[in-house]
Design a protein around this motif. Structure first.
Motif, PDB file in Angstrom:
ATOM      1  N   VAL A 130       0.835  -1.196   0.000  1.00 32.43           N
ATOM      2  CA  VAL A 130       0.000   0.000   0.000  1.00 32.43           C
ATOM      3  C   VAL A 130       0.872   1.249   0.000  1.00 32.43           C
ATOM      4  CG1 VAL A 130      -1.736   1.286   1.298  1.00 32.43           C
ATOM      5  CG2 VAL A 130      -1.884  -1.204   1.139  1.00 32.43           C
ATOM      6  N   THR A 131       2.001   1.190   0.687  1.00 33.73           N
ATOM      7  CA  THR A 131       2.906   2.329   0.743  1.00 33.73           C
ATOM      8  C   THR A 131       3.875   2.307  -0.426  1.00 33.73           C
ATOM      9  OG1 THR A 131       4.353   1.037   2.204  1.00 33.73           O
ATOM     10  CG2 THR A 131       2.770   2.516   3.248  1.00 33.73           C
ATOM     11  N   CYS A 132       4.508   3.434  -0.669  1.00 34.30           N
ATOM     12  CA  CYS A 132       5.402   3.581  -1.810  1.00 34.30           C
ATOM     13  C   CYS A 132       6.734   2.890  -1.538  1.00 34.30           C
ATOM     14  CB  CYS A 132       5.635   5.073  -2.098  1.00 34.30           C
ATOM     15  SG  CYS A 132       6.673   5.390  -3.531  1.00 34.30           S
ATOM     16  N   ARG A 133       7.294   2.265  -2.592  1.00 37.37           N
ATOM     17  CA  ARG A 133       8.562   1.559  -2.467  1.00 37.37           C
ATOM     18  C   ARG A 133       9.739   2.383  -2.976  1.00 37.37           C
ATOM     19  NH1 ARG A 133       4.781  -1.958  -4.456  1.00 37.37           N
ATOM     20  NH2 ARG A 133       5.498  -1.570  -6.596  1.00 37.37           N
ATOM     21  N   ALA A 134       9.484   3.566  -3.497  1.00 38.60           N
ATOM     22  CA  ALA A 134      10.555   4.404  -4.038  1.00 38.60           C
ATOM     23  C   ALA A 134      11.348   5.058  -2.910  1.00 38.60           C
ATOM     24  CB  ALA A 134       9.982   5.476  -4.957  1.00 38.60           C
ATOM     25  N   ILE A 135      12.560   5.453  -3.227  1.00 37.85           N
ATOM     26  CA  ILE A 135      13.382   6.220  -2.293  1.00 37.85           C
ATOM     27  C   ILE A 135      13.179   7.688  -2.579  1.00 37.85           C
ATOM     28  CG2 ILE A 135      15.736   6.705  -1.530  1.00 37.85           C
ATOM     29  CD1 ILE A 135      16.467   3.869  -2.188  1.00 37.85           C
ATOM     30  N   PHE A 136      12.751   8.429  -1.591  1.00 41.55           N
ATOM     31  CA  PHE A 136      12.388   9.828  -1.778  1.00 41.55           C
ATOM     32  C   PHE A 136      13.574  10.627  -2.314  1.00 41.55           C
ATOM     33  CE2 PHE A 136      11.560  14.162  -0.017  1.00 41.55           C
ATOM     34  CZ  PHE A 136      10.407  14.416  -0.751  1.00 41.55           C
ATOM     35  N   GLY A 137      13.327  11.339  -3.411  1.00 44.63           N
ATOM     36  CA  GLY A 137      14.347  12.194  -3.981  1.00 44.63           C
ATOM     37  C   GLY A 137      15.125  11.598  -5.127  1.00 44.63           C
ATOM     38  N   THR A 138      14.918  10.304  -5.427  1.00 43.45           N
ATOM     39  CA  THR A 138      15.635   9.686  -6.539  1.00 43.45           C
ATOM     40  C   THR A 138      14.940  10.024  -7.864  1.00 43.45           C
ATOM     41  OG1 THR A 138      14.387   7.641  -6.220  1.00 43.45           O
ATOM     42  CG2 THR A 138      16.532   7.800  -5.147  1.00 43.45           C
ATOM     43  N   PRO A 139      15.686  10.030  -8.979  1.00 44.17           N
ATOM     44  CA  PRO A 139      15.072  10.337 -10.271  1.00 44.17           C
ATOM     45  C   PRO A 139      13.970   9.348 -10.627  1.00 44.17           C
ATOM     46  CG  PRO A 139      17.473  10.441 -10.419  1.00 44.17           C
ATOM     47  CD  PRO A 139      17.152   9.851  -9.088  1.00 44.17           C
ATOM     48  N   PHE A 180       4.059   7.227  -8.153  1.00 43.81           N
ATOM     49  CA  PHE A 180       3.843   6.500  -6.904  1.00 43.81           C
ATOM     50  C   PHE A 180       4.124   5.021  -7.115  1.00 43.81           C
ATOM     51  CE2 PHE A 180       1.109   4.359  -3.738  1.00 43.81           C
ATOM     52  CZ  PHE A 180       1.582   4.959  -2.591  1.00 43.81           C
ATOM     53  N   LYS A 181       5.040   4.459  -6.338  1.00 42.32           N
ATOM     54  CA  LYS A 181       5.449   3.058  -6.493  1.00 42.32           C
ATOM     55  C   LYS A 181       4.759   2.184  -5.441  1.00 42.32           C
ATOM     56  CE  LYS A 181       8.455   3.892  -9.796  1.00 42.32           C
ATOM     57  NZ  LYS A 181       8.364   5.355  -9.843  1.00 42.32           N
ATOM     58  N   GLY A 182       3.468   2.210  -5.425  1.00 43.57           N
ATOM     59  CA  GLY A 182       2.698   1.408  -4.490  1.00 43.57           C
ATOM     60  C   GLY A 182       1.328   1.120  -5.067  1.00 43.57           C
ATOM     61  N   GLU A 183       0.583   0.278  -4.379  1.00 45.96           N
ATOM     62  CA  GLU A 183      -0.776  -0.071  -4.798  1.00 45.96           C
ATOM     63  C   GLU A 183      -1.730   0.393  -3.709  1.00 45.96           C
ATOM     64  OE1 GLU A 183       2.130  -1.727  -6.983  1.00 45.96           O
ATOM     65  OE2 GLU A 183       1.861  -2.393  -4.908  1.00 45.96           O
ATOM     66  N   ASN A 184      -2.028   1.677  -3.723  1.00 46.09           N
ATOM     67  CA  ASN A 184      -2.763   2.279  -2.615  1.00 46.09           C
ATOM     68  C   ASN A 184      -4.232   1.885  -2.572  1.00 46.09           C
ATOM     69  OD1 ASN A 184      -2.795   4.043  -5.049  1.00 46.09           O
ATOM     70  ND2 ASN A 184      -4.261   5.206  -3.834  1.00 46.09           N
ATOM     71  N   LEU A 185      -4.736   1.264  -3.638  1.00 43.60           N
ATOM     72  CA  LEU A 185      -6.151   0.886  -3.666  1.00 43.60           C
ATOM     73  C   LEU A 185      -6.376  -0.564  -3.236  1.00 43.60           C
ATOM     74  CD1 LEU A 185      -7.297   2.647  -6.959  1.00 43.60           C
ATOM     75  CD2 LEU A 185      -7.445   3.467  -4.600  1.00 43.60           C
ATOM     76  N   ILE A 186      -5.334  -1.262  -2.844  1.00 48.12           N
ATOM     77  CA  ILE A 186      -5.503  -2.629  -2.349  1.00 48.12           C
ATOM     78  C   ILE A 186      -6.321  -2.592  -1.057  1.00 48.12           C
ATOM     79  CG2 ILE A 186      -4.328  -4.625  -1.356  1.00 48.12           C
ATOM     80  CD1 ILE A 186      -2.007  -4.122  -3.185  1.00 48.12           C
ATOM     81  N   PRO A 187      -7.418  -3.355  -0.982  1.00 48.88           N
ATOM     82  CA  PRO A 187      -8.179  -3.389   0.277  1.00 48.88           C
ATOM     83  C   PRO A 187      -7.417  -4.153   1.346  1.00 48.88           C
ATOM     84  CG  PRO A 187      -9.073  -4.965  -1.285  1.00 48.88           C
ATOM     85  CD  PRO A 187      -8.016  -4.194  -2.036  1.00 48.88           C
ATOM     86  N   ILE A 188      -7.391  -3.607   2.538  1.00 47.00           N
ATOM     87  CA  ILE A 188      -6.698  -4.255   3.639  1.00 47.00           C
ATOM     88  C   ILE A 188      -7.628  -4.360   4.823  1.00 47.00           C
ATOM     89  CG2 ILE A 188      -4.457  -3.389   2.878  1.00 47.00           C
ATOM     90  CD1 ILE A 188      -4.621  -1.280   5.033  1.00 47.00           C
ATOM     91  N   GLY A 189      -7.219  -5.189   5.794  1.00 51.51           N
ATOM     92  CA  GLY A 189      -8.016  -5.365   6.994  1.00 51.51           C
ATOM     93  C   GLY A 189      -7.919  -4.169   7.907  1.00 51.51           C
ATOM     94  N   GLN A 190      -8.657  -4.213   9.010  1.00 47.37           N
ATOM     95  CA  GLN A 190      -8.618  -3.139   9.987  1.00 47.37           C
ATOM     96  C   GLN A 190      -7.238  -3.052  10.616  1.00 47.37           C
ATOM     97  OE1 GLN A 190     -11.063  -0.955  10.550  1.00 47.37           O
ATOM     98  NE2 GLN A 190     -12.279  -1.963   8.957  1.00 47.37           N
TER      99      GLN A 190
END
Length: 310
Positions: free
Chosen positions: A153-162, A274-284
């Motif tokens: 769900v969260t991004c896998r990129a390193i902040f600030g990289t090209p 964005f290097k993540g899948e933020n729309l994946i449904p997750i549990g509580q």
């Protein structure tokens, strides 16, 4: 198959050998440091390998199954030997360094060298201010590393990289750095609080921060995480330990960091990278703490899907 110079191979076959190991460490900025297992210094290919900075390679393991090669070197510091110092190790100047270990005939260096292994330097520690212990990671270890990505769900990129890099982010983090100077220090390790000047213009909506020191004892290329920033008062709470005490007058640069959330990526106008899948449904969150984060464990399933039958 190892490439052994013919003259050195003949010496190995002779039965009576005069061999020693040479360890060369090359820092990210190109500086080189040499150590030898011999009891005297050796100059080989323009680099001096110091005996008083001798090392002991505890293990170099390798086999045809490509299991992880590893070694750990021990080296004593000496103030009268040019090269690596304890302060350099504490500041992180050995981060990103490379190493190579060769076998030579110290009585006849013209025979050439047999490369035993090489790779990256991992964790570097100091012991009683006299010894540094670099973790010597072989290049063969990379063959054991997984290549590819997992869903998160969260991004896998390193902040600030090209954006077009392997860890592509796309945000120009260099433009976010704000210079500041320490005016007062309150508290000591493990949590240090200090006040700085000139940070009132920093964005108040940022959730994470990074600092790098450009003057003083802590100057290095390392980026340190801070716990809290009060832009109104100029107060910074340092959560990540620093190698040396902060002093008034030390100069630093501070910028916001990324919390890997899609909303933060939108805040930077960078959602297409964005290097993540933020729309994946997750549990509580109460059921699965850290769900959606690679490698996390929780009380139940990380992802929750529902299926309807018609």
């Amino acid at each position: 198959m190892r490439q052994i110079p013919p003259a050195l191979q003949a010496h190995l076959d002779s039965g009576v050998t005069t061999l020693c190991r040479l360890l060369k460490i090359t820092l990210a900025d190109g500086r080189q440091f040499g150590a030898t297992t011999l009891d005297r210094d050796i100059e080989f290919e323009g680099l001096i390998y110091y005996a008083q900075n001798g090392f002991d390679s505890s293990i170099i393991a390798s086999d045809t199954s490509f299991d992880v090669d590893n070694a750990e070197g021990y080296s004593l510091y000496s103030t009268d030997v040019p090269g690596i110092t304890v302060e350099m190790a504490e500041r992180g100047e050995l981060d990103g360094a490379e190493w190579a270990m060769v076998l030579v005939n110290y009585r006849d260096l013209s025979m050439g060298a047999l490369l035993l292994d090489g790779g990256d330097i991992g964790e570097v520690r100091t012991v009683k201010n006299t010894v540094f212990i670099p973790e010597l990671l072989s290049y063969a270890m990379r063959l054991r590393q997984s290549i590819g990505h997992v869903d998160s769900v969260t991004c896998r990129a390193i902040f600030g990289t090209p954006a077009n890099s392997q860890t592509g982010c796309g945000v120009n983090a260099e433009s976010l750095w704000q210079p500041a100077t320490v005016t007062a220090v309150d508290g000591d390790e493990p949590k240090v609080t200090y006040k700085v000047s000139n940070i009132a213009s920093l964005p108040t909506a940022a959730k994470r921060w990074r600092v790098r020191w450009v003057s003083g004892d802590n100057v290095s290329a390392r980026l340190y995480q801070v716990e809290a920033v009060d832009t109104a008062t100029g107060q910074i709470t340092q959560i990540e330990p620093l190698p040396f005490a902060v002093q008034p007058g030390d100069a630093l640069e501070i910028r916001e960091d990324c919390d890997k959330q899609f909303s933060t990526c939108k805040y930077h106008g960078n959602w297409l990278d964005f290097k993540g899948e933020n729309l994946i449904p997750i549990g509580q969150a109460s059921d699965t703490p850290g769900a959606g984060v690679p490698g996390s464990t929780g009380g139940g399933s990380s992802f929750h899907f529902s299926q309807q039958r018609h």
